[in-house]
Each structure stands twice: as C-alpha cells, then as structure tokens.
Design a protein around this motif. Sequence first.
Motif, PDB file in Angstrom:
ATOM      1  N   ALA A  69      52.073  50.483  45.740  1.00 24.56           N
ATOM      2  CA  ALA A  69      51.867  49.245  44.991  1.00 24.56           C
ATOM      3  C   ALA A  69      51.864  49.601  43.505  1.00 24.56           C
ATOM      4  CB  ALA A  69      50.525  48.626  45.370  1.00 24.56           C
ATOM      5  N   ALA A  80      51.842  44.445  48.288  1.00 20.39           N
ATOM      6  CA  ALA A  80      52.883  43.816  49.107  1.00 20.39           C
ATOM      7  C   ALA A  80      52.770  44.229  50.573  1.00 20.39           C
ATOM      8  CB  ALA A  80      54.266  44.172  48.568  1.00 20.39           C
ATOM      9  N   ASN A  81      52.510  45.512  50.815  1.00 18.61           N
ATOM     10  CA  ASN A  81      52.497  45.995  52.216  1.00 18.61           C
ATOM     11  C   ASN A  81      51.191  46.684  52.601  1.00 18.61           C
ATOM     12  OD1 ASN A  81      55.267  45.208  52.865  1.00 18.61           O
ATOM     13  ND2 ASN A  81      55.857  46.757  51.386  1.00 18.61           N
ATOM     14  N   ASP A 108      54.052  54.977  44.618  1.00 20.11           N
ATOM     15  CA  ASP A 108      54.750  55.923  45.512  1.00 20.11           C
ATOM     16  C   ASP A 108      56.191  56.223  45.084  1.00 20.11           C
ATOM     17  OD1 ASP A 108      55.616  53.361  46.202  1.00 20.11           O
ATOM     18  OD2 ASP A 108      55.326  53.615  48.360  1.00 20.11           O
ATOM     19  N   ALA A 109      56.918  55.186  44.689  1.00 16.46           N
ATOM     20  CA  ALA A 109      58.312  55.416  44.290  1.00 16.46           C
ATOM     21  C   ALA A 109      58.376  56.153  42.953  1.00 16.46           C
ATOM     22  CB  ALA A 109      59.056  54.085  44.193  1.00 16.46           C
ATOM     23  N   ILE A 138      61.047  48.293  49.429  1.00 18.05           N
ATOM     24  CA  ILE A 138      61.930  49.058  48.543  1.00 18.05           C
ATOM     25  C   ILE A 138      61.119  49.379  47.292  1.00 18.05           C
ATOM     26  CG2 ILE A 138      64.008  49.040  47.114  1.00 18.05           C
ATOM     27  CD1 ILE A 138      65.338  47.192  49.073  1.00 18.05           C
ATOM     28  N   GLY A 139      60.983  50.665  47.027  1.00 15.79           N
ATOM     29  CA  GLY A 139      60.293  51.087  45.811  1.00 15.79           C
ATOM     30  C   GLY A 139      61.316  51.531  44.792  1.00 15.79           C
ATOM     31  N   GLU A 153      59.419  47.217  39.633  1.00 10.67           N
ATOM     32  CA  GLU A 153      59.290  46.680  41.000  1.00 10.67           C
ATOM     33  C   GLU A 153      60.625  46.069  41.398  1.00 10.67           C
ATOM     34  OE1 GLU A 153      56.583  46.263  43.371  1.00 10.67           O
ATOM     35  OE2 GLU A 153      55.822  48.009  42.309  1.00 10.67           O
TER      36      GLU A 153
HETATM   37  C1  BGC Z   1      55.804  47.634  46.486  1.00 11.05           C
HETATM   38  C2  BGC Z   1      56.075  48.802  45.558  1.00 11.05           C
HETATM   39  C3  BGC Z   1      56.279  50.055  46.392  1.00 11.05           C
HETATM   40  C4  BGC Z   1      57.332  49.833  47.454  1.00 11.05           C
HETATM   41  C5  BGC Z   1      57.527  51.037  48.367  1.00 11.05           C
HETATM   42  C6  BGC Z   1      56.914  47.517  47.496  1.00 11.05           C
HETATM   43  O1  BGC Z   1      56.676  46.450  48.357  1.00 11.05           O
HETATM   44  O2  BGC Z   1      55.712  46.429  45.740  1.00 11.05           O
HETATM   45  O3  BGC Z   1      55.025  48.985  44.647  1.00 11.05           O
HETATM   46  O4  BGC Z   1      56.642  51.125  45.549  1.00 11.05           O
HETATM   47  O5  BGC Z   1      57.019  48.717  48.252  1.00 11.05           O
HETATM   48  O6  BGC Z   1      56.359  51.335  49.054  1.00 11.05           O
END
Ligand code: BGC
Length: 249
Positions: A69, A80-81, A108-109, A138-139, A153
């Motif tokens: 995130a 988001a997840n 993470d990305a 998708i990061g 993002e």
């Molecule tokens: C989040 C990003 C995150 C990506 C991969 C997205 O839904 O908003 O912050 O890097 O997922 O985990």
Amino acid sequence: MSDDLGFGIDIGGTGIKGAPVDLASGELADDRYRVDTPQPSTPAAVAEVVHQVLEKFGWQSAFGCTFPAVVQHGVVRTAANVSREWIDTDIAALLGEASGHDVAAVNDADAAGIAEAHFGAARDKSGLVVVTTLGTGIGSALILDGLLVPNTELGHLVIDGEDAETRASAVARETEDLAWEDWAVRLSRYYSYVESLLWPDLFVVGGGVSKKPDRWLPYVECRTPIVAAQLRNSAGIIGAALVASSHHT
Ligand code: BGC
C-alpha cells in the motif's frame, strides 16, 4: 558472504517473508522464511508474525519492511488489498516498538524497484524506468536515473473505465482463467497506456510471473523496451533491506 548484512521483510496479502541480505552482492544470505499472512491481517497480528520472522534468524538490529500500500514517511495511507485497519497506521513505529529496532517501511513495488535498480534488470539504466509488479494487484515504482520517486500507484489507473489492476494483474488472469495470449492483450493495453503518459525508457515486469516470461512477454506489444525482473520473489526482501541500510540514498 560479506559482513555487510541487512535484513528485509516482505509483507504481502498472503505471505510474510524475511531473510538476511548480503548488501554488497544483493543476494539472500540465508533461506527465506515464510509465514502465512494472518487473516484478518490486522496491524497487531502482522506485527506478531514480523516478530516471529526476526526471531527465526535471531536478527537484532535495524531492518526494512515492505507493505502492499502507499507508505508515506512510515505511515500506511491506503489499503487496496489489505485490512482497512491499516489506514493511517504508522507501520514503522508499530514494528519499531514491537521489535525494539529501527524500521524503514516502504511500498512493496517501490522496494522491488529499488532492488532491481541496484542488482537486477534496471541496474545502471539511465533515464526513466517503470518497474511494475504483477500479483494480487499491480504495483509500480518509478526510477529516474537510479533514484526512486516513491508511491506511484499506476496499478490504479482507470483504463477503459476500469481500475487497471482488476483487469491486468496476475490474479485477474488466474481468476478469469485467461490464456496467456489473452492476458497479454490486456497487458499491452496497460503498458501502452502507461507509456502514453510517461514515455519511459524501460519497463521492468516483476511478480511471480517474472519466473516464466516466455509464456507472456513475447505477446506484449508496446513501443517501450520491456523485460522481466531478475530478482524474482526476493526483490521485496532485498529492496527492504537496502532501504534500511546506508546503501540506499
Ligand atoms: C496497491 C499498491 C501496491 C500494489 C501491489 C496495489 O493495489 O495500491 O500500493 O504496491 O497493489 O501490492
């Protein structure tokens, strides 16, 4: 192995993984240890698992951790997840208090991007590199002349009226049982859209799918050179360790 060790923890929606990292070579200095992400993935439950991962290696010093995130100056801003309880949690402070050590927290990305820029597919690349990770979501990481522009993002661009990650993530392919070629059509649309906005010099594609790029990469059509990430599943851990160390400026 050099004495120059760091430690990274990669917090994901399904697994929490950690390992010591040789900061000179960018290799894991030991087998990574993985624990399922607790469900619900509340801050307290995740902090407990992070503690277990550190204990497993007897790590007693500063470390880095990723989070899936937006993480602005140590504070989680989106979810988001992951559990919405995370929003506005100071993850660096939470894990710092739980462990007694300094913690650097990073998206993470962004961690994967930093790792690829130091040791992987974006190493020594000048200009603008867009690193994307295709997983549950998708990061994205934007690397300009080796320096990260944090918290982009680009997985949430709205393309053809839909949140891009719901169409083109690796999980979207699995859930909809898409053939690789059909998924690649969605990837082509995605990368063409991103390049029309940013005109990068290179796309690097990470996530689990980077292990077998021959299945999908040849079918992706865009004008920007596009390559698979090189550090595979370890990019998050390596990037987190780098961020926590003096190697990253
Ligand atoms: C989040 C990003 C995150 C990506 C991969 C997205 O839904 O908003 O912050 O890097 O997922 O985990």
